[in-house]
Design a protein around this motif. Structure first.
Motif, PDB file in Angstrom:
ATOM      1  N   MET A 169       0.831  -1.200   0.000  1.00 46.59           N
ATOM      2  CA  MET A 169       0.000   0.000   0.000  1.00 46.59           C
ATOM      3  C   MET A 169       0.868   1.254   0.000  1.00 46.59           C
ATOM      4  O   MET A 169       1.961   1.264   0.551  1.00 46.59           O
ATOM      5  N   ASP A 170       0.331   2.308  -0.629  1.00 44.16           N
ATOM      6  CA  ASP A 170       1.062   3.570  -0.657  1.00 44.16           C
ATOM      7  C   ASP A 170       0.745   4.383   0.594  1.00 44.16           C
ATOM      8  O   ASP A 170      -0.253   4.144   1.273  1.00 44.16           O
ATOM      9  N   TYR A 171       1.568   5.387   0.822  1.00 39.72           N
ATOM     10  CA  TYR A 171       1.345   6.267   1.959  1.00 39.72           C
ATOM     11  C   TYR A 171      -0.050   6.892   1.880  1.00 39.72           C
ATOM     12  O   TYR A 171      -0.442   7.395   0.833  1.00 39.72           O
TER      13      TYR A 171
ATOM     14  N   VAL B 252      -8.115  -2.128  -2.182  1.00 43.46           N
ATOM     15  CA  VAL B 252      -8.020  -0.667  -2.176  1.00 43.46           C
ATOM     16  C   VAL B 252      -8.789  -0.104  -3.368  1.00 43.46           C
ATOM     17  O   VAL B 252      -8.953  -0.776  -4.385  1.00 43.46           O
ATOM     18  N   GLU B 253      -9.286   1.116  -3.190  1.00 46.64           N
ATOM     19  CA  GLU B 253     -10.005   1.762  -4.292  1.00 46.64           C
ATOM     20  C   GLU B 253      -9.017   2.289  -5.309  1.00 46.64           C
ATOM     21  O   GLU B 253      -7.929   2.721  -4.962  1.00 46.64           O
ATOM     22  N   GLU B 254      -9.410   2.258  -6.562  1.00 45.07           N
ATOM     23  CA  GLU B 254      -8.473   2.716  -7.595  1.00 45.07           C
ATOM     24  C   GLU B 254      -8.671   4.184  -7.911  1.00 45.07           C
ATOM     25  O   GLU B 254      -9.709   4.726  -7.691  1.00 45.07           O
TER      26      GLU B 254
ATOM     27  N   LYS C 178      -5.535   2.232   7.124  1.00 47.84           N
ATOM     28  CA  LYS C 178      -4.868   3.237   6.318  1.00 47.84           C
ATOM     29  C   LYS C 178      -3.368   3.145   6.552  1.00 47.84           C
ATOM     30  O   LYS C 178      -2.925   3.013   7.695  1.00 47.84           O
TER      31      LYS C 178
ATOM     32  N   GLU D 232      -2.808   5.588   1.702  1.00 47.14           N
ATOM     33  CA  GLU D 232      -3.822   4.800   1.000  1.00 47.14           C
ATOM     34  C   GLU D 232      -4.695   4.036   2.002  1.00 47.14           C
ATOM     35  O   GLU D 232      -4.215   3.549   3.015  1.00 47.14           O
ATOM     36  N   GLU D 233      -6.002   3.960   1.673  1.00 48.95           N
ATOM     37  CA  GLU D 233      -6.917   3.250   2.556  1.00 48.95           C
ATOM     38  C   GLU D 233      -7.356   1.947   1.919  1.00 48.95           C
ATOM     39  O   GLU D 233      -7.457   1.846   0.703  1.00 48.95           O
ATOM     40  N   GLY D 234      -7.623   0.978   2.730  1.00 49.47           N
ATOM     41  CA  GLY D 234      -8.067  -0.308   2.210  1.00 49.47           C
ATOM     42  C   GLY D 234      -8.841  -1.098   3.243  1.00 49.47           C
ATOM     43  O   GLY D 234      -8.880  -0.745   4.420  1.00 49.47           O
TER      44      GLY D 234
END
Lengths: 176, 75
Positions: free
Chosen positions: B8-10, B73-75, B39, B12-14
């Motif tokens: 996951m990126d900084y 995660v949402e795109e 997150k 980023e929520e999932g």
């Protein structure tokens, strides 16, 4: 009867411990490990009752030495009442440990500590509902200021063992 | 899109979709379970732990654990 204070690391167990024991604190070293636990006495119903500040643990499946001590102390004190201290902000994971302890068949009282911090974060917990589901006393506390400590002590006698199935049923079953 | 928690990126929520079996109980004690929203807060360098925010608190997970948790995660 003994009282064990259990909970995750850093939820305020020792703060609760100091509140409950006042100045009568004695420190001791658990044999065979480097992990300390603290033992003291508190007045309960006119008697001095031993109370132990158990090292913090995330679950009853130990992952390190400190947690091994915690689990061992729980198993060695079968006749204890457990005060499960939960950080109100981290309620869910705190309940995970509380449920594990209830499942093991110990009488439990839950202290929802750091209630003020949760309030600051706009977290509000329905204590009555939680009590109804769990079937054990649940008391909001702020150990550093002493709030809720009297109620916590007065409700220790209400601690009783609860069948985990009953809790699952009250909570609306298991999600698969 | 599904990816490893460690990817996951900084910021980023999932939502947690799956956790490798033997880890499930271990991370449950830390408040992570399937269906939980989290997150990414920070990733420490040199294969260090990742820090995620769950509800309103942060926890750090070893990279080995973060590799075995799959999130949507949402795109």
């Amino acid at each position: 009867m003994k009282i064990l204070l259990m909970g995750h690391p850093n939820v305020g167990k020792s703060a609760v411990f100091n509140r409950l024991t006042g100045a009568k604190v004695t420190e001791s070293n658990y044999p065979g490990t480097t992990v300390d636990y603290t033992k003291g006495y508190m007045r309960l119903g006119g008697k001095d009752v031993e109370i132990i500040d158990v090292p913090g643990t995330f679950s009853l499946e130990p992952k390190d030495k400190a947690e091994e001590v915690a689990v061992k102390m729980l198993k060695e004190n079968r006749d204890s009442v457990i005060i499960c201290v939960i950080d109100s902000v981290k309620l869910e994971r705190g309940l995970y440990l509380a449920l594990e302890i209830i499942e093991e068949g110990y009488p439990v009282v839950i202290a929802l500590n750091m209630w003020d911090v949760a309030e600051d974060k706009n977290i509000w917990i329905d204590v009555e509902k939680l009590e109804d589901i769990l079937g054990v006393p649940v008391v909001p506390t702020i150990a550093v200021s002493g709030k809720g400590m009297k109620e916590l002590v007065s409700r220790i006698k209400e601690a009783s063992t609860v069948n985990i199935e009953k809790i699952v049923e009250k909570a609306g079953g298991v999600e698969q | 899109m599904r990816k490893k928690l460690s990817e996951m990126d900084y910021g980023e929520e999932g939502v947690v979709k799956s956790i490798e079996g033997y880890l499930r109980n271990k991370v449950a004690g830390m408040g992570i379970r399937v269906g939980k929203k989290l997150k990414m807060a920070t990733k420490q360098p040199i294969k260090g732990p990742v820090v995620v925010t769950v509800d309103q608190y942060t926890i750090s997970l070893g990279l080995g654990i973060a590799d075995k948790i799959i999130v949507e995660v949402e795109e």
